[in-house]
Design an enzyme around this catalytic site. Structure first.
Site, short mmCIF file in Angstrom:
data_model
loop_
_atom_site.label_atom_id
_atom_site.label_comp_id
_atom_site.label_asym_id
_atom_site.label_seq_id
_atom_site.Cartn_x
_atom_site.Cartn_y
_atom_site.Cartn_z
N ARG A 155 34.53 28.05 45.55
CA ARG A 155 33.76 28.36 46.76
C ARG A 155 34.28 27.58 47.96
NH1 ARG A 155 32.43 32.67 44.18
NH2 ARG A 155 31.19 32.30 42.33
N GLU A 280 25.65 28.17 33.20
CA GLU A 280 26.78 29.06 33.42
C GLU A 280 27.95 28.73 32.49
OE1 GLU A 280 27.37 28.66 37.71
OE2 GLU A 280 25.93 30.27 38.05
N ASP A 359 20.02 30.64 44.33
CA ASP A 359 21.37 30.10 44.50
C ASP A 359 21.84 30.19 45.94
OD1 ASP A 359 23.79 29.01 43.90
OD2 ASP A 359 24.58 30.74 42.81
N GLU A 387 29.02 29.82 50.82
CA GLU A 387 29.28 30.81 49.77
C GLU A 387 28.60 32.14 50.04
OE1 GLU A 387 28.23 29.49 45.84
OE2 GLU A 387 28.64 31.44 44.95
C1 GCU Z 1 26.89 29.21 42.06
C2 GCU Z 1 28.35 29.36 42.37
C3 GCU Z 1 29.21 28.75 41.31
C4 GCU Z 1 28.78 27.31 41.05
C5 GCU Z 1 27.31 27.26 40.75
C6 GCU Z 1 26.76 25.85 40.62
O1 GCU Z 1 26.55 30.00 40.99
O2 GCU Z 1 28.66 30.71 42.53
O3 GCU Z 1 30.53 28.81 41.75
O4 GCU Z 1 29.50 26.76 40.01
O5 GCU Z 1 26.60 27.86 41.78
O6 GCU Z 1 26.07 25.42 41.54
O7 GCU Z 1 26.97 25.18 39.63
#
Ligand code: GCU
Length: 673
Positions: A155, A280, A359, A387
């Site tokens: 980002r 994630e 987010d 972002e």
């Molecule tokens: C968002 C972002 C990711 C990042 C994540 C985070 O989802 O798109 O690139 O890693 O936030 O804050 O961990």
């Protein structure tokens, strides 16, 4: 020159009136040998600033004792004091007689005081009769860089990393200028690597990198900044060859003990770790049936004897959601995952909470965790990297958004429980709290891609230091330190900045619904881009209406995560703030808003207005040609061209999509495809 100095350009100030106080710098904290690197840097900054801005060649004198200092009649006097009204990082500045006294309890305070004086002079303000005392509102004022070891930035919209390249650490002059820039606005901690820790970055905590990191940490320390690292929760497996990274496993504990011991051998003033776990795809304690408190406390206990801090992110949610599932709600996730752990974290653990529950969208409600947790240290995380707010192509001054978050009353207590009260530690007498921003910097010439985006970096620091500053004041300060002091320049840039967030909101996703961006890169419109995906980011539009029902009565129940009277306010469509209407409710296109407009007409109107306002900003900017340096003018103009294209595309796609879904024509008969 590979890069500019942003707001530390020290542009000449014509006709400055108070030069007579500024002829020499006198330090009365001890003899030269006793001076710290921080004080040396403060002197350097003052010397350079006065020379460049006012053409004064200052003499420097170092005095050892109070008595000698008492004989000094004029000049800038840096003095350590035990004044009880000052906190460790606070300072006072007083202009008395022919002298200006900067006083503080610590070297850091003197550095911040010096930068404060420079800031005033750079704005052309008189320092005659100045008598101020400043203490930071937040103890932790951090940047989080999402820089990868290969030099890319997750980002990142301003070039590549200035910390890393080809899995190596870069140590050059830019690191010093980076430290100067962020220290000048009071930032006192920085995490230099991405929260997603992969491959080489996992090894930052090993011999491979710690030597160079020590050098970097020492440069930072000279400006009062602590170095932190993002760490990989699975490091015991990936580096140690252990079969697990279970926080309750003895071998895992032993591994971390040795690792952290080594880190502190190299860098005795190391700040600590930032951890993204069970998020994630990143590893975490859930794999072993352990709680996040068990995960965080293991590391915190080991860091504690060294004075280290463990920052644990709350961005934990199910990213494998089925779009047909109307009950699972990503917005609920942070609260659901962490509220039950309140009080279970060690005192050197800080939970880092994103400003909103989703987010970093252009508009979100404030995360209900701030009003929920009462026995847990908290850091508010905001995103200076744009972002979802235009990739630093589109101008979007974010301080007004962050101000709204800080000023939000959570009703956690009867009174005095705004987010600012909570994250500053005031509400519950906590020390380990504050604010963090995902940085918007990179190795571009101007650091932030769009020259105007530097206002967000500047503003974050200033706001974290003093949450009571207004967005307008912060913008004005930044402008006057960045651009020539011409009324037309100041007023035009100020107007552009102050309008930019509302304008961006107008041409993108309406009334708090968020998303509608191109998947993955998150720039430009794609109304259904995330609609049938697994990320839990829906608008639920059909032929009758749109929005996500998050009420307790019929929806996901998210509204119930707030304290009263907020829960009821959001629950009821009549009392729900309209800018968040679609976040909390499914709303029919013919629903009448308070303006008397229907929802669908509101969508059409705001999207047309958004583009018109971008056109006006561009007209204003054009008129600055010749009044500001050409290179700056050209760079920003090029960004504005991209912004206009983007705004038009958003307008047309969003309007067309909802026209075709609803079948309702624009009352004003404008062109909708
Ligand atoms: C968002 C972002 C990711 C990042 C994540 C985070 O989802 O798109 O690139 O890693 O936030 O804050 O961990």
């Amino acid at each position: 020159m590979k890069y500019n100095k942003c707001w530390l350009n020290f542009n000449p100030i014509n006709n400055y009136g108070d030069k007579e106080f500024l002829t020499e710098i006198i330090v009365c904290t001890g003899n030269k040998e006793n001076n710290s690197l921080i004080i040396d840097n403060a002197i350097k900054e003052l010397t350079e600033a006065l020379n460049k801005m006012l053409n004064i060649k200052v003499d420097q004198r170092i005095l050892a004792s109070e008595d000698e200092a008492a004989t000094v009649k004029s000049g800038i006097i840096l003095k350590l004091t035990d004044d009880s009204t000052l906190k460790e990082e606070g300072f006072s500045i007083k202009q008395i007689g022919e002298a200006v006294y900067i006083e503080a309890k610590t070297d850091k305070g003197l550095l911040y005081g010096s930068f404060d004086l420079i800031r005033r002079i750079a704005q052309g303000q008189s320092i005659r009769g100045l008598n101020i005392t400043e203490n930071p509102k937040n103890n932790f004022r951090m940047l989080n860089h999402w820089d990868n070891m290969d030099g890319s930035i997750e980002r990142g919209y301003s070039g590549n990393s200035f910390f890393f390249e080809n899995d190596e650490i870069i140590l050059d002059e830019r690191i010093v200028d980076y430290a100067r820039l962020i220290a000048s606005v009071g930032i006192n901690a920085t995490v230099i690597n991405n929260v997603n820790v992969h491959e080489a970055a996992t090894e930052l905590i090993t011999d491979r990198y710690l030597g160079k990191l020590r050098t970097m940490a020492d440069i930072f320390a000279g400006y009062g900044i602590k170095l932190y690292l993002s760490a990989n929760f699975a490091a015991p497996i990936e580096l140690g060859g252990l079969p697990v990274s279970d926080p309750l496993d003895k071998d895992v504990e032993e591994w971390w003990k040795n690792c952290i011991k080594k880190v502190y051998e190299y860098i005795p003033h190391f700040g600590g770790f930032l951890i993204k776990a069970d998020s994630e795809g990143r590893p975490g304690p859930f794999t072993y049936g352990r709680t996040h408190a068990e995960g965080a406390n293991l590391l915190a206990r080991i860091l504690k004897p060294y004075g280290g801090i463990l920052i644990w992110r709350c961005f934990v949610y199910n990213c494998q959601q089925d779009w047909r599932d109307y009950k699972t709600d990503r917005a609920r996730a942070a609260y659901d995952n962490f509220i039950g752990l309140d009080g279970e974290f060690d005192d050197n653990v800080i939970l880092q909470i994103k400003n909103g529950p989703m987010d970093f969208q252009v508009r979100e409600p404030v995360s209900p965790l701030f009003g929920g947790l009462k026995n847990t240290n908290m850091i508010l995380e905001v995103q200076a990297a744009q972002e979802y707010t235009g990739h630093q192509k589109d101008v979007c001054y974010l301080i007004p958004m962050w101000k709204e978050v800080l000023d939000f009353e959570t009703y956690a207590k009867k009174d005095g429980s705004t987010v600012a009260d909570i994250v500053s530690g005031r509400a519950y007498n906590q020390v380990n709290c504050g604010m963090a921003a995902v940085s918007n910097t990179g190795n571009d010439y101007n650091w932030t891609g769009n020259d105007l985006a530097a206002s967000n970096l500047y503003g974050f620091g200033r706001l974290a230091w003093n949450t009571e500053l207004s967005s307008e004041q912060i913008a004005m300060e930044w402008i006057k330190q960045t651009f020539p002091h011409e009324d037309k320049v100041i007023n035009t840039v100020h107007e552009i900045l102050m309008k930019s967030w509302p304008v961006y909101e107008k041409y993108t996703s309406p009334l708090g619904i968020g998303w509608m961006v191109n998947p993955n890169n998150h720039y430009g419109p794609n109304v259904d881009g995330y609609e049938y995906d697994r990320w839990g980011t829906y608008h639920r539009a059909d032929r009758d209406g749109m929005g996500v029902d998050r009420t307790v009565k019929n929806g996901t129940g998210y509204a119930g995560q707030y304290n009263e009277p907020l829960a009821s306010m959001y629950e009821n469509i009549e009392t729900c703030p309209e800018e968040l209407l679609l976040f909390f409710h499914y709303v029919r296109y013919d629903y009448k808003l308070k303006t008397g407009k229907t929802l669908i007409q509101h969508i059409y109107d705001t999207h047309f207005e958004g583009v018109e306002e971008v056109e006006k900003m561009i007209e204003g900017w054009k008129e600055l040609k010749g009044l500001i340096p050409d290179d700056v003018h050209d760079r920003v103009s090029a960004r504005f061209n991209m912004q206009l294209e983007n705004a038009i595309e958003w307008r047309d796609r969003v309007n067309t999509y909802f026209y075709r879904k609803s079948g309702v024509k624009d009352e004003k008969g404008r062109k909708i495809f």
